[in-house]
Write an enzyme that holds these catalytic residues in place. Sequence first.
Site, PDB file in Angstrom:
ATOM      1  N   ARG A  91       0.824  -1.152  -0.116  1.00  0.00           N
ATOM      2  CA  ARG A  91      -0.056  -0.049   0.093  1.00  0.00           C
ATOM      3  C   ARG A  91       0.618   1.381   0.034  1.00  0.00           C
ATOM      4  NH1 ARG A  91      -5.519  -0.410   3.995  1.00  0.00           N
ATOM      5  NH2 ARG A  91      -5.990  -2.650   3.157  1.00  0.00           N
ATOM      6  N   HIS A 137      -7.472  -4.750  -7.149  1.00  0.00           N
ATOM      7  CA  HIS A 137      -7.238  -3.994  -6.078  1.00  0.00           C
ATOM      8  C   HIS A 137      -8.606  -4.052  -5.246  1.00  0.00           C
ATOM      9  CE1 HIS A 137      -4.845  -1.378  -3.846  1.00  0.00           C
ATOM     10  NE2 HIS A 137      -5.897  -0.631  -3.718  1.00  0.00           N
ATOM     11  N   TYR A 181     -18.889  11.612 -13.090  1.00  0.00           N
ATOM     12  CA  TYR A 181     -19.070  12.569 -13.753  1.00  0.00           C
ATOM     13  C   TYR A 181     -17.465  13.086 -14.563  1.00  0.00           C
ATOM     14  CZ  TYR A 181     -22.810  13.970 -11.074  1.00  0.00           C
ATOM     15  OH  TYR A 181     -24.172  14.148 -10.288  1.00  0.00           O
TER      16      TYR A 181
END
Length: 630
Positions: A91, A137, A181
């Site tokens: 990570r 993931h 969007y």
Amino acid sequence: MSFSTRLRYRASSLIRYNLSLPITTNVRVSKYPSGLSQFRLLCIAPSLSTRVGPVKGGGGSSAEEKIVPTEIHKEAHDSYMAYAMSVLLGRAIPDVRDGLKPVHRRILFAMHELGISSRNPHKKCARVVGEVLGKFHPHGDNAVYNALVRMAQDFSMRYPLIQGHGNFGSVDADPPAAMRYTECRLEGICLVHGVKPSEVKAEVKSLESTNCAADLRLHTGMHKCALIWCLYFTPEFFKKNVFLKIFTVTVLILQALTEAMLLSDLEQNTVDFEPNFDNSLKEPSVLPAKLPVLLLNGSSGIAVGMATNIPPHNLGELVDALNVLINNPEVTLQELLEYMPGPDFPTGGIITSATGILKAYQTGRGCVIVRGKTDIEVVDSKTKRFAIIIKEVPYQTNKSTLVEKIAELMENKILEGVSDIRDESDRTGMRIVLELKKGSDPSIALENLYRLTALQSSFSCNMVSIIDGQPKLMGLKELLQAFLDFRCSVIERRAKFKLSQAQERKHIVEGIIVGLKNVDGVIDILSKSSSNIITSAALRNAYNLSETQADALLGLTLRRLTLNESKKYMDEARLLTEEIYAQCWNILFSTPDEIDVTSNDERPQLSGSLWEISNFQKCGGTIGKSVGMM
């Protein structure tokens, strides 16, 4: 469940089962309650038996309960170390080879697999996030989207790897729009003498509207955001004075950075692939980077017990430093600093001292003091009123917070001499205007701004990255050398792949040539055979061919039996032989010092003289020359 709650639960369970314990005579438990004294003995015992739970056998019958001997401190140590290494490797800490964390690597690989390149239209970010979550993931969607957004922000990354379309946030810390969007694709970036891609597109558009279209030769079959533009200037072209107000060179390179520098050799067995989380797909363990992205864009992350914070650098300076290290492996840090004087932050700024840079490049840890870039303008020459114009702020500084802080200091009479503050920033650039009072000294006001606000801030370098599966603190030369070692292995694996492909193709072509030289015998065997299997066996026995060669010969059409086609196969066999011996074998059997990090066709892309100028400025002198005086 908290740690104390788990301990209480484990203590009550152990007391309830009345497990036998070795009692030591030097432990006094009389002043404790009975339950607590028993639990204290359990904790200090050399070993204890813990109930794991019933194990059910086949047929519904219950088997005996399974008892596992363990120790509390050993179990806590092993479990916490496993968690810490998972956070470190999976990570928070980037890999020194491609400079990416796993989430960034998976995003770029997923976009590459989806075909969302710089030559194709933008796609919704929600589609990319869903692809990454479902295949590679298995974490939260916000984590993936935030990582994608950061790779598209030109104020966060020195060279963005993703081109965003929509609201991707701002330097004022405005949040990006929702992923449904916004749109994205892999980035195509203009890298020439500080010219922005928007300026290039505007000038090319104006050029196309003139009669100079013949002077602009475009690489066909590619989108304008990712092609190589070569401008051939003629005397008539210079007379029209087009482009001269911006460009001082005759060659303009506009390259798809992410695809060319991170994903180009992925299909040539240059890196290892590993199973994804559910073992249904393969993903690359590292990308075959052609540039040290770790130093190019920097990185930051907080893991368990350690953190990393690496500043970004200029591409031209970084490539020059790599070339110096390739040509002279024994180069000193002082010589490297002549070509790579310091970090190059995307928001610009001025580094006030070289001491922190030198320490960071030597040991991996250091503190760099960065000031915003300012100008002094005269508001009224008669009354001697001046204004301080802030054009650049330090890296990772919130512009709106900075303006609010200055206004608060003005209101509280802490910052004297400033009468008004305005934020006139727009899409053309940053501009914060601080009007000074009559008679105020701009230099004094500016020093107060540096002292009281984030206009001067520090960047703490902590260059920790993953190398050979372990986190390590490294200096500049060690980071560059680690990348060069990785690049050598990539080129060696690519050469082996090409060698294997060339050998397989040459083997097939040699079999076809044998068949074409004996075309009458091949036709006779075909006419007498009743099946493909019998025909293949007959060809192998008659002309000493392999099964692959026989199948390739049987797959030829009649038009391939002409004399002209036979000559083409002869030429192909000759070219394949030259490729095997001249290109692949020379690399594979040369010493490591003789292996070039970049091939000849890659060197023009990495030429330091063609890349953009640095945003970095330093007060006084050259860092490399001043090293000896420190």
